[in-house]
Structures are given as structure tokens and as C-alpha cells.
Design a protein around this motif. Structure first.
Motif, PDB file in Angstrom:
ATOM      1  N   ALA A  58      81.753   7.773 139.592  1.00 28.59           N
ATOM      2  CA  ALA A  58      82.833   7.183 138.796  1.00 28.59           C
ATOM      3  C   ALA A  58      83.931   8.200 138.536  1.00 28.59           C
ATOM      4  CB  ALA A  58      82.285   6.660 137.469  1.00 28.59           C
ATOM      5  N   GLY A  59      83.577   9.465 138.462  1.00 21.38           N
ATOM      6  CA  GLY A  59      84.564  10.508 138.187  1.00 21.38           C
ATOM      7  C   GLY A  59      85.286  11.016 139.420  1.00 21.38           C
ATOM      8  N   ASP A  60      84.733  10.799 140.594  1.00 23.43           N
ATOM      9  CA  ASP A  60      85.328  11.335 141.822  1.00 23.43           C
ATOM     10  C   ASP A  60      85.422  10.216 142.864  1.00 23.43           C
ATOM     11  OD1 ASP A  60      86.211  12.836 143.928  1.00 23.43           O
ATOM     12  OD2 ASP A  60      84.483  14.209 143.947  1.00 23.43           O
ATOM     13  N   PRO A  61      86.618   9.756 143.201  1.00 20.37           N
ATOM     14  CA  PRO A  61      86.766   8.650 144.151  1.00 20.37           C
ATOM     15  C   PRO A  61      86.222   8.964 145.548  1.00 20.37           C
ATOM     16  CG  PRO A  61      88.879   9.200 143.132  1.00 20.37           C
ATOM     17  CD  PRO A  61      87.886  10.189 142.661  1.00 20.37           C
ATOM     18  N   GLU A  62      86.254  10.200 145.979  1.00 17.30           N
ATOM     19  CA  GLU A  62      85.743  10.543 147.299  1.00 17.30           C
ATOM     20  C   GLU A  62      84.220  10.367 147.358  1.00 17.30           C
ATOM     21  OE1 GLU A  62      87.036  14.425 148.425  1.00 17.30           O
ATOM     22  OE2 GLU A  62      89.139  13.924 148.139  1.00 17.30           O
TER      23      GLU A  62
END
Length: 140
Positions: A51-55
Motif C-alpha cells: 500500500a505504501g509503494d506502488p511498484e
């Protein structure tokens, strides 16, 4: 009586075996539950990270599908273990009833033996008392 004691010993052994088998399945079930909880905790951590990192979120879908499949497999294993535990619980109850039946029969047999022994002793004491009474009243 010796035959009943042997039957009781065999039934106790069989009951102990069933109880050990049931305990083994309970431990197995507990292991599956721990695996499931660990998997769910790991999945929650992965969700938070994705959820914190789109990659990372892009690759989470494949991971989530694998976790879901693994979770379903563990749940199926738990269900199988639960079914086996229910069957074993019934077997333990049956073994216990059989054991109890033989123990009650042995107790009844021992009670009859004690009663007969006391009856014979009382008859012997009555005979002695009667003989003493005859001697006492016959010698006057």
C-alpha cells in the motif's frame, strides 16, 4: 478372574493408544492453525508494504493469489484433521465404555468373592460358637 484382568489390561492399552493418537492429531491441528496465523500475519505485512509503494503493489496480486491458495490448502488440512479427531474421539469413548464394562464386571466378581469368603468365615464362627454353647450347656 484372571481373564477379566487380562481383558482390562488390553482395553487400557488400546484406550491409551487411541488417546495418544488423538493427542497427535490435536498437535497436528495446532501446527496447521499456527501456520495459518503466520501466513495471515505475513499477508497483512505485505499488504501494508504494498500500500505504501506502488511498484511493490504491482507484484502483490500474484503474492495474494498464492497466499489465498496456500491458506485454502491449510484450511482443508485442518478440516481433514478435525474429521479424523471427531472419529478418534468417538473411538476413545467406545474404548472407555468397553474398559468400564470389564472393570465393573471384575468389581462385581471381587465383591461376590468377598461376600462368599465372609459367609464361609461366618459359618465357621457360628459352628465354633454352637460347639462352645453345646459344651457349656452339656457339661452341667
Amino acid at each position: 478372574m484372571k481373564g477379566l484382568e487380562n481383558l482390562i489390561r488390553v482395553r487400557k492399552w488400546k484406550l491409551d493408544e487411541k488417546r495418544r493418537e488423538l493427542a497427535d492429531f490435536e498437535a497436528l491441528r495446532l501446527g496447521f492453525v499456527k501456520q495459518l496465523r503466520a501466513l495471515e500475519d505475513q499477508n497483512r505485512r505485505e499488504q501494508e508494504i504494498s500500500a505504501g509503494d506502488p511498484e511493490v503493489g504491482f507484484s502483490y496480486a500474484g503474492y495474494a493469489a498464492a497466499v489465498k491458495e496456500q491458506s485454502n490448502n491449510i484450511r482443508a488440512s485442518i478440516a481433514e484433521v478435525d474429521a479424523k479427531m471427531a472419529e478418534l474421539t468417538e473411538e476413545v469413548a467406545e474404548c472407555y465404555q468397553e474398559l468400564k464394562k470389564y472393570q465393573v464386571a471384575l468389581d462385581a466378581h471381587k465383591a461376590r468373592e468377598r461376600y462368599e469368603q465372609k459367609r464361609v468365615e461366618q459359618m465357621s464362627l457360628d459352628e465354633i460358637a454352637l460347639e462352645l454353647h453345646r459344651r457349656k450347656h452339656g457339661s452341667r
